[in-house]
Design an enzyme around this catalytic site. Structure first.
Site, PDB file in Angstrom:
ATOM      1  N   LYS A  75      -6.894  -9.295   0.416  1.00 19.98           N
ATOM      2  CA  LYS A  75      -5.692  -7.520   0.129  1.00 19.98           C
ATOM      3  C   LYS A  75      -5.451  -6.663   1.340  1.00 19.98           C
ATOM      4  CE  LYS A  75      -6.470  -3.490  -1.625  1.00 19.98           C
ATOM      5  NZ  LYS A  75      -7.117  -2.408  -1.963  1.00 19.98           N
ATOM      6  N   ASP A  86      -3.202  -5.495  -5.092  1.00 21.03           N
ATOM      7  CA  ASP A  86      -3.931  -5.202  -5.859  1.00 21.03           C
ATOM      8  C   ASP A  86      -4.293  -5.338  -7.803  1.00 21.03           C
ATOM      9  OD1 ASP A  86      -1.887  -3.628  -6.155  1.00 21.03           O
ATOM     10  OD2 ASP A  86      -2.410  -2.046  -5.849  1.00 21.03           O
TER      11      ASP A  86
END
Length: 216
Positions: free
Chosen positions: A121, A139
């Site tokens: 991420k 996320d």
């Protein structure tokens, strides 16, 4: 509703109503952004923005952070979640950035993930924001919103969500779409109680469609 129709409607709405979408983390260079993103894991951007000015002043370059210690860094970040681990990650990241990359930020997602504290991420955020690459960082907000409104088919993992979003969103829009979904999840499509009455996506939203049908 066909998935293409849903994507087209949602992307068009965001493009018209949220033409500018960017990170709420405050930074002035790629190194500062990487620090801020690492600190933001399971912590609010607001909290991170409160402490990073002093941290950036103390450690303005990869070299200065690499020469420090986790104990010293901890004093600047102790109000974030998991400060001990993050302090170690930040110093380790800086040291590897200096030793392996000459202090320059790599643009490749796989290379970025070799840095301590940098998962997929975080690597995708850097690739997207700094290098404007078609990388979709997933996320908790992106994961939740994508599944809820119907952009993904109840994907069980962030990676599955990432792959489906990248498959359907035009490449040039992926960096902006990442922020569209984050900000929508942060301020409108809330986790416990989505604010459907304030949402412009209801004509294409699977959650709204299913709940409206159930209430009739």
């Amino acid at each position: 509703m066909q998935k293409k129709e849903r994507y087209d409607g949602i992307i068009d709405w965001f493009g018209r109503n949220v033409p500018v979408a960017e990170t709420e983390l405050r930074y002035s260079d790629p190194f500062q952004l990487l620090i801020a993103v690492i600190l933001s894991a399971q912590c609010t951007d607001r909290r991170v923005n409160m402490l990073t000015p002093a941290l950036f002043d103390a450690f303005p370059t990869p070299e200065t952070l690499a020469a420090s210690t986790p104990e010293a860094v901890y004093e600047y970040i102790k109000s974030v979640s998991y400060p001990n681990s993050k302090a170690k990650h930040l110093v380790g990241m800086a040291r590897k950035l200096v030793s392996n990359y000459g202090g320059r930020m790599p643009s490749d997602v796989d290379e970025l993930q070799k840095l301590p504290g940098v998962g997929r991420k975080t690597a995708n955020v850097i690739a997207s924001v700094v290098f404007d690459m078609p990388a979709m960082a997933v996320d908790t907000h992106v994961f939740r919103v994508s599944n809820r409104i119907g952009l993904t088919d109840n994907s069980r993992t962030p990676l599955a969500t990432e792959r489906e979003l990248v498959r359907h969103i035009p490449e040039s829009l992926i960096p902006r779409a990442h922020h569209w979904l984050i900000l929508h999840g942060r301020y409108v499509c809330l986790s416990r109680k989505p604010r459907c009455e304030a949402c412009g996506l209801t004509p294409w939203c699977r959650y709204y469609e299913e709940n409206m049908a159930a209430s009739r």
